[in-house]
Design an enzyme around this catalytic site. Structure first.
Site, PDB file in Angstrom:
ATOM      1  N   TYR A 128       4.061   4.355  -2.667  1.00 14.14           N
ATOM      2  CA  TYR A 128       3.523   4.930  -1.435  1.00 14.14           C
ATOM      3  C   TYR A 128       4.308   4.426  -0.235  1.00 14.14           C
ATOM      4  O   TYR A 128       4.755   5.200   0.621  1.00 14.14           O
ATOM      5  CB  TYR A 128       2.043   4.557  -1.299  1.00 14.14           C
ATOM      6  CG  TYR A 128       1.409   5.043  -0.015  1.00 14.14           C
ATOM      7  CD1 TYR A 128       1.126   6.388   0.175  1.00 14.14           C
ATOM      8  CD2 TYR A 128       1.093   4.142   1.008  1.00 14.14           C
ATOM      9  CE1 TYR A 128       0.544   6.839   1.358  1.00 14.14           C
ATOM     10  CE2 TYR A 128       0.514   4.579   2.191  1.00 14.14           C
ATOM     11  CZ  TYR A 128       0.244   5.925   2.356  1.00 14.14           C
ATOM     12  OH  TYR A 128      -0.321   6.370   3.530  1.00 14.14           O
TER      13      TYR A 128
ATOM     14  N   SER B 286       2.678   5.430   7.848  1.00 15.52           N
ATOM     15  CA  SER B 286       1.623   4.469   7.519  1.00 15.52           C
ATOM     16  C   SER B 286       2.115   3.091   7.917  1.00 15.52           C
ATOM     17  O   SER B 286       3.337   2.856   8.026  1.00 15.52           O
ATOM     18  CB  SER B 286       1.332   4.494   6.017  1.00 15.52           C
ATOM     19  OG  SER B 286       0.512   3.410   5.630  1.00 15.52           O
TER      20      SER B 286
END
Length: 248
Positions: free
Chosen positions: A154, A141
Site C-alpha cells: 500500500y 496517504s
C-alpha cells in the site's frame, strides 16, 4: 472563488473523501462529475447535490480500465463543456504483513492505487495539454511519506503517486502547459478503506487506530477546495492532513 463554474471530475466518489469533496465543491459552484463502481451510490449523491441546487453528473467507472477513464473524461466534457480538475481519489488498503503473501491483494492495490491514477492522467492529460490549463489532485496517504508495518505494498503505491505527481508538475512547467498538481496525504480519516483489509491482525491494529483518532472526510474536502481555489498562477503541491491527536 476560482472554483465556481469549474468542472471537477472525482474518482472514488461514492463515499468518504470523494463524496464529501463532491458535495462541498458543488456547494461552492463547481460542476462535479462523479465516478465509481457503485452506480446506485453515485446516483444518490448526484440527486442530493441537485436537490441542494448544485450541478452534478455521474458515470460508473472502474479506474483500472483505461477506456472507461477516457469515456469518463469525454462524458464530463459532453455534460458541462470543459474539464478543469481531475481528482484521482479511488483507492484500496488491504493491509497485511508481506509474510502473509496476499499477492492477489498486492496486485489489486497496484492496479487501483497506481495504475488507476495513471489511467486517469492519461485520459485527462491530452485535454489539459490542449487547453494549457488543468489540475490533477491525488489522494495519497501518510503511508506515502513514511513506512508502516503491514503497509509495504500500500505504501509503495502511495510513494509512487507522490513522485508521479511531482514529475508531472515539473514537466508541465518545462513544457509550458500550466497544469497544476496537488497531492494529499491523509492520516486516519473516516472512510471505507478498512473494509478491504482481510488480514485479522492488520485489521485489528487499524481498527484500534481509527477508533481512537479518525476525523470526518469533510476535513479533507476542505483541503481539496483550497487547492482548487488558488489563482491559476499558483500551485500548492502537498498537504498532510490528519487528526490533531494522532502522532501519525
Amino acid at each position: 472563488m476560482t472554483i465556481a463554474n469549474k468542472t471537477v471530475l472525482i474518482t472514488g466518489a461514492s463515499s468518504g473523501i470523494g463524496e464529501a469533496s463532491a458535495k462541498l465543491l458543488a456547494q461552492q459552484g463547481a460542476n462535479v462529475v462523479l465516478g465509481a463502481r457503485r452506480e446506485g451510490k453515485l446516483k444518490q449523491i448526484a440527486d442530493d447535490i441537485s436537490a441542494a441546487g448544485g450541478h452534478a453528473a455521474y458515470r460508473q467507472l472502474d479506474v483500472t480500465d483505461p477506456q472507461q477513464n477516457k469515456d469518463f473524461v469525454a462524458f464530463a466534457k459532453e455534460q458541462f463543456g470543459s474539464v478543469d480538475v481531475m481528482f484521482l481519489n479511488a483507492g484500496l488498503m488491504p493491509s497485511s504483513p508481506l509474510s502473509a503473501l496476499k499477492t492477489d491483494e498486492w496486485n489489486q492495490m497496484i492496479d487501483v492505487n497506481l495504475k488507476g491514477v495513471l489511467n486517469g492522467i492519461a485520459a485527462a492529460l491530452p485535454e489539459f495539454t490542449s487547453q494549457k490549463s488543468g489540475q490533477f489532485i491525488t489522494t495519497s496517504s501518510v503511508a506515502g511519506l513514511k513506512a508502516y508495518p503491514n503497509g509495504a505494498v500500500y505504501g509503495a503505491t502511495k510513494w509512487a503517486v507522490r513522485d508521479l505527481m511531482e514529475v508531472l508538475r515539473m514537466e508541465s512547467a518545462i513544457e509550458g502547459t500550466h497544469i497544476r498538481t496537488a497531492t494529499i496525504y491523509p492520516a486516519a480519516i473516516q472512510t471505507e478503506l478498512l473494509s478491504t483489509i482481510t488480514d485479522p491482525g492488520a485489521l485489528e491494529a487499524m481498527n484500534q487506530t481509527y477508533d481512537t483518532y479518525q476525523i470526518a472526510p469533510e476535513r479533507v474536502a476542505s483541503v481539496v477546495s483550497f487547492a482548487i481555489d488558488q489563482p491559476e498562477d499558483t500551485n500548492v503541491c502537498e498537504f498532510t492532513i490528519g487528526p490533531t491527536t494522532q502522532p501519525w
